[in-house]
Design a protein around this motif. Structure first.
Motif, PDB file in Angstrom:
ATOM      1  N   SER A 168      46.698  53.690  40.025  1.00 45.79           N
ATOM      2  CA  SER A 168      46.255  52.617  39.494  1.00 45.79           C
ATOM      3  C   SER A 168      46.655  52.799  37.952  1.00 45.79           C
ATOM      4  O   SER A 168      46.338  53.962  37.402  1.00 45.79           O
ATOM      5  CB  SER A 168      44.556  52.283  38.822  1.00 45.79           C
ATOM      6  N   THR A 169      47.026  51.484  36.981  1.00 49.33           N
ATOM      7  CA  THR A 169      47.166  52.188  36.038  1.00 49.33           C
ATOM      8  C   THR A 169      46.570  50.772  35.588  1.00 49.33           C
ATOM      9  O   THR A 169      45.834  50.831  34.540  1.00 49.33           O
ATOM     10  CB  THR A 169      49.045  51.176  35.711  1.00 49.33           C
ATOM     11  N   ARG A 170      47.103  50.071  35.672  1.00 48.52           N
ATOM     12  CA  ARG A 170      45.975  48.390  34.819  1.00 48.52           C
ATOM     13  C   ARG A 170      44.528  48.468  35.565  1.00 48.52           C
ATOM     14  O   ARG A 170      43.233  48.187  34.535  1.00 48.52           O
ATOM     15  CB  ARG A 170      46.616  46.965  35.996  1.00 48.52           C
ATOM     16  N   THR A 171      43.757  48.466  36.531  1.00 48.53           N
ATOM     17  CA  THR A 171      42.619  48.538  36.810  1.00 48.53           C
ATOM     18  C   THR A 171      41.625  49.119  35.880  1.00 48.53           C
ATOM     19  O   THR A 171      40.830  49.035  35.225  1.00 48.53           O
ATOM     20  CB  THR A 171      41.781  48.434  38.470  1.00 48.53           C
TER      21      THR A 171
ATOM     22  N   ARG B 168      37.759  52.346  43.409  1.00 49.21           N
ATOM     23  CA  ARG B 168      39.339  51.467  44.747  1.00 49.21           C
ATOM     24  C   ARG B 168      39.114  52.495  45.796  1.00 49.21           C
ATOM     25  O   ARG B 168      39.800  53.595  45.545  1.00 49.21           O
ATOM     26  CB  ARG B 168      41.014  51.659  43.868  1.00 49.21           C
TER      27      ARG B 168
ATOM     28  N   HIS C  73      41.256  41.849  46.593  1.00 53.80           N
ATOM     29  CA  HIS C  73      41.136  42.407  45.578  1.00 53.80           C
ATOM     30  C   HIS C  73      40.635  41.280  44.234  1.00 53.80           C
ATOM     31  O   HIS C  73      41.158  41.029  43.538  1.00 53.80           O
ATOM     32  CB  HIS C  73      42.476  42.804  44.630  1.00 53.80           C
TER      33      HIS C  73
ATOM     34  N   GLN D 160      41.224  41.017  40.296  1.00 57.79           N
ATOM     35  CA  GLN D 160      42.151  40.773  40.145  1.00 57.79           C
ATOM     36  C   GLN D 160      42.869  39.161  40.336  1.00 57.79           C
ATOM     37  O   GLN D 160      43.544  38.470  39.304  1.00 57.79           O
ATOM     38  CB  GLN D 160      43.527  41.251  41.258  1.00 57.79           C
TER      39      GLN D 160
ATOM     40  N   CYS E  50      50.177  40.257  40.384  1.00 58.71           N
ATOM     41  CA  CYS E  50      49.850  40.755  40.035  1.00 58.71           C
ATOM     42  C   CYS E  50      49.504  42.482  38.978  1.00 58.71           C
ATOM     43  O   CYS E  50      49.182  43.359  38.794  1.00 58.71           O
ATOM     44  CB  CYS E  50      48.462  41.733  41.106  1.00 58.71           C
ATOM     45  N   LEU E  51      51.328  42.933  39.944  1.00 59.66           N
ATOM     46  CA  LEU E  51      51.472  43.789  39.216  1.00 59.66           C
ATOM     47  C   LEU E  51      51.228  45.036  39.532  1.00 59.66           C
ATOM     48  O   LEU E  51      49.990  45.168  39.997  1.00 59.66           O
ATOM     49  CB  LEU E  51      51.854  44.720  37.396  1.00 59.66           C
TER      50      LEU E  51
ATOM     51  N   ARG F 104      42.774  41.089  32.278  1.00 53.28           N
ATOM     52  CA  ARG F 104      41.371  41.628  33.149  1.00 53.28           C
ATOM     53  C   ARG F 104      40.939  42.696  32.300  1.00 53.28           C
ATOM     54  O   ARG F 104      40.144  42.087  33.057  1.00 53.28           O
ATOM     55  CB  ARG F 104      42.407  43.187  33.331  1.00 53.28           C
TER      56      ARG F 104
END
Ligand code: CP
Ligand code: NVA
Length: 309
Positions: free
Chosen positions: A56-59, A107, A134, A137, A266-267, A294
């Protein structure tokens, strides 16, 4: 205690309250000093655990930022550094998490494991993605849509490609917030039996399958796609990739939608695969805004889970 597990299990009024809180929290961080002061300490003396079995980057980053900006602390739990699954049961692990943490973001691969965590925990659990869903998101995507265009109720959302975990959360949201959702992709990658049963049981009027992408996109208010291969998926064959290629989102395809359509993803994206590269330069593409939001939306989720509204 409020768990944030799936959007079909949270009453629509509560989802609306979370969206409203996110608007207030975002406004507070944008210059309303008095309001900002009230939010910047609301998670004081709380610890949010983050346990991610997948990348995960964003979450992860947006949850960390959300917690820290609300005055809380974060504990990053590495799956290869705890005993869970390697000599300690999930139940016993949950007992320990419940002693020391106030809320836990997970996650995971298996959705069933998320529910097992929820059953055994004495602290709120937040679903940060499973193979099937998800919700953080998708609620952010709704927030982003409403911020730009107003209420999503009655609007037309078109999903291209593979009916995956993000798509399933869109289905849940469509029932709760009463918007129309169209799936357009190869039949092989269409909605699962579970998704179709969910629609059938809840409100079949909000869902359509349209195999022709140009027909599908007509009058769309929002176009969405995602990677064809999710983190838990196997690689695709050449013929599957060719079939999916007919559903690639391009500037040309979305020119058949409403003039003020928005495009979301969502990327991370496989640029050139499910979506053409040029779309990211187009003003209809709001992927960066989705990513930025986010944090704001997750602040509201944390506040709701901790009973702050
Ligand atoms: N969209 C999203 O959840 O991104 P990450 O996998 O980077 O968290
Ligand atoms: N469907 C993607 C979403 C990533 C944020 C996956 O599960 O890998």
């Amino acid at each position: 205690m409020n768990n944030f597990l799936n959007l079909n299990e949270i009453a629509p009024k509560k989802l609306e309250a979370i969206l409203e809180d996110a608007t207030k929290v975002k406004k507070a961080t944008r210059g309303d000093a008095a309001l900002n002061e009230c939010y910047s300490s609301c998670l004081n003396n709380t610890i949010t655990g983050l346990l991610f079995e997948k990348l995960s980057t964003r979450t992860r980053l947006s949850f960390e930022a959300a917690v820290l900006k609300l005055g809380g602390q974060v504990s990053n739990l590495r799956k290869d550094e705890i005993h869970l699954g390697q000599g300690e049961t999930l139940q016993d692990t949950c007992a320990m998490f419940s002693l020391f943490l106030d809320v836990l973001v997970l996650r995971l691969y298996e959705e069933e494991k998320l529910y097992e965590f929820a059953r055994h925990s004495k602290i709120p659990i937040i679903n940060g993605l499973t193979n099937e869903s998800h919700p953080c998101q998708v609620l952010t995507d709704i927030f982003t849509f409403q911020e730009i265009k107003g209420s999503i109720t009655g609007k037309k959302v078109v999903w291209f490609g593979v009916a995956n975990n993000v798509f399933q959360s869109f289905l849940h949201a469509a029932v709760a917030l009463k918007f129309h959702i169209v799936f357009s992709g190869p039949a092989k990658f269409g909605p699962s039996k579970k998704m179709l049963e969910f629609i059938q049981k809840n409100n079949s009027n909000i869902f359509t399958i349209e195999p022709n992408p140009i027909v599908a996109v007509e009058n769309a208010d929002l176009v969405v796609t995602d990677k064809w291969v999710s983190m838990h998926d196997n690689k695709l064959s050449k013929s599957d990739l060719d079939d999916l290629g007919n559903f690639r989102v391009t500037n040309e395809l979305i020119s058949f939608a409403k003039a003020d359509v928005l495009f979301m993803h969502c990327l991370p994206a496989d640029k050139g695969q499910e979506v053409s590269l040029d779309i990211f330069e187009d003003k209809r593409c709001v992927t960066l805004k989705e990513a930025e939001n986010r944090m704001h939306l997750q602040k509201a989720i944390l506040r709701w889970c901790l009973g702050l509204f």
